[in-house]
Design an enzyme around this catalytic site. Sequence first.
Site, PDB file in Angstrom:
ATOM      1  CB  CYS A 135     107.694  63.361  71.490  1.00 28.13           C
ATOM      2  SG  CYS A 135     107.261  61.660  71.821  1.00 28.13           S
ATOM      3  CB  CYS A 143     109.999  60.401  70.834  1.00 26.79           C
ATOM      4  SG  CYS A 143     108.272  60.602  70.482  1.00 26.79           S
ATOM      5  CG  ASP A 144     113.005  62.976  71.248  1.00 25.35           C
ATOM      6  OD1 ASP A 144     113.310  62.004  70.520  1.00 25.35           O
ATOM      7  OD2 ASP A 144     112.389  63.966  70.837  1.00 25.35           O
TER       8      ASP A 144
END
Length: 306
Positions: free
Chosen positions: A131, A134-135
């Site tokens: 992701c 997200c990261d």
Amino acid sequence: MRNVIILGSGCAGNTAAIYTGRAGLNPLVVIGHEPGGQLSLTTEVENFPGFPEGINGPDLVANMQKQAERFGAEYVFGTVTEADLSKRPFRLNIDGEWQECQTLIIASGASARWLGLPNEQKLIGHGVSSCATCDGAFYRDRKIMVIGGGDTAMEEANFLTRFGREVTLVHRRDEFRASKIMLERARANPKIQFLLNTVVEDIYDVTQKTVTGVKLRDVKTNRVWDQEVDGFFLAIGHVPNTKPFVGQIDLDPDGYIVSKGGARTNIHGVFHAGDVQDRTYRQAITAAGAGCMAAIEAERLLGEGH
Ligand code: NAP
């Protein structure tokens, strides 16, 4: 006993909840292990009709939930671990608690696919991610690698250039599944390098508990080499979330629900919506449309007293 239980809180599940809620069926939505579905992992959505300037993915899905709740839909955190669909009412084990329902809408989507390398799972959260949204921010000024040749890989590679010093996109072929517009955008980005006909053979370094590099192989020449990497992002597609239904609902060899027309499955009263069945279109808007179809079918079936 519920009239309808909806599994999944992505575009498909939320739209089914809006329609069944508005029909007065008081749906229960089981949020699932990825709240908000795949849209919650994206940034800008430019192709959902009605938003000429685009809309942020998590906002779109949060709006849908709000809209469903306005019509009485109830959302619970949890995932279905077991199901008995042999007769109605259907029975679902939601994190240890059994719930019954007259109709079931499966909108549980599909989850990220992994390469299956021995070190991959050990390094998730330590440099390996599925992701980018997200990261990505963890890899400011670092070396990033994205695996895949579809739209997701192009989108994530582009997105990750906001953070990384360089982004290398590794794809196992020299042809792409990605749409022309997404591919061109990635090609035009000076921070993205393409490594084609290349596969990942290993990820280092489990002993240091962080990603330091990868072993790559050119599939045409068989040349093998190591490359330094800090962030390793998988964008190689998804696997449908149908595990609790194996042996009960007709699934294709990859685990996707086989549609029996409309939103129908082989079980009377169980309907499908979204990526759990659709391996072709897989768009937010088609998932929403499928959620609507499943809701209308559930409503009709209940209305007819079947
Ligand atoms: P996808 O289109 O299925 O592409 C998956 C990619 O991963 C393919 O290039 C595939 O290679 C590669 N791959 C699969 N397994 C692999 C393995 N074991 N090792 C190495 N490579 C592997 O998946 P996606 O990119 O996630 O897209 C899914 C759907 O969402 C598509 O319909 C797409 O259009 C849509 N989408 C749209 C947008 C947008 O419009 N904004 C953004 C993201 C996604 P091969 O080609 O060799 O099989």
